[in-house]
Design an enzyme around this catalytic site. Sequence first.
Site, PDB file in Angstrom:
ATOM      1  N   LYS A 181       0.863   4.520   6.924  1.00 45.01           N
ATOM      2  CA  LYS A 181       0.364   5.336   5.816  1.00 45.01           C
ATOM      3  C   LYS A 181       1.014   6.717   5.886  1.00 45.01           C
ATOM      4  O   LYS A 181       1.708   7.058   6.844  1.00 45.01           O
ATOM      5  CB  LYS A 181      -1.164   5.494   5.895  1.00 45.01           C
ATOM      6  CG  LYS A 181      -1.961   4.216   5.989  1.00 45.01           C
ATOM      7  CD  LYS A 181      -1.986   3.430   4.691  1.00 45.01           C
ATOM      8  CE  LYS A 181      -2.853   2.173   4.858  1.00 45.01           C
ATOM      9  NZ  LYS A 181      -2.812   1.314   3.640  1.00 45.01           N
ATOM     10  N   SER A 214       0.803  -1.223   0.000  1.00 50.41           N
ATOM     11  CA  SER A 214       0.000   0.000   0.000  1.00 50.41           C
ATOM     12  C   SER A 214       0.837   1.274   0.000  1.00 50.41           C
ATOM     13  O   SER A 214       0.326   2.346  -0.316  1.00 50.41           O
ATOM     14  CB  SER A 214      -0.942   0.020   1.210  1.00 50.41           C
ATOM     15  OG  SER A 214      -0.216   0.180   2.413  1.00 50.41           O
TER      16      SER A 214
END
Length: 260
Positions: A100, A40
Amino acid sequence: MSSKASDGIVETFKTIVYALLIAGVFRTLFFQPFWIPSGSMKDTLLIGDFLFVNKMAYGYSRYSCPFAICPISGRILGSEPERGDVVVFRHPANGRDFIKRLIGLPGDTIQVLDGVLYINGTVAPQVPATTFEEIKEPQGSEGLVPRCSNDPVGKGGICEKQRFTETLPNGVSHDVLNITDNWGADNTPIFSVPAGHYFFMGDNRDNSQDSRIAVQSGGVGLVPAEYLIGRAERIMFSSAGRSLFAFWTWRGDRFFKAIE
């Protein structure tokens, strides 16, 4: 058993206990190891990167301790994270640690239109960069196979993704990847980030369950400040294989690489 032998066993046991206590304090207060399990955050972070998370960066909360056992309410000794930081945080629902990029601060509005990020109504410009390429093959211990913008690609073929350099309002620039123009989270409503919360996105925009997606739908939603664990600053080690011991898959060019 002789007295000397008994004393030796006791000393060995005490040494092990002390070592575990020191390691526990170090992990709780200073740095936490973290393996990258998914794609990701490509191409900033690759599956198999190993890094230490700086837990002093944002202060401490109950989630700074293993199993969230710290008897802390809110955050202590805290400082505010900056837009563009790569952050490890505890998922608000499932208890797993996620990593993230911090995109939205308290008070911001965030929207994505046609894959382009808007912060407080202003576009975060994207400039085309060189195509990101990797081999289409199982990656990491979970054997994840990458998605490609040039699919169908056979096993062992070159998997491509469009790469852009995005610049955030505070001047932080980083690469983002695009796989398809038809992914649901490429177009979102306007999100308003409330006080004490943050908005996160993965750099691999079409392969990230992040704040664009509600917790109930498998994303992370808006993350409360107390769930932040620390800032990722440097890759210490990297392996492209399914096992740490497969030395022929080590990525020497990523050892001690700064995370930007």
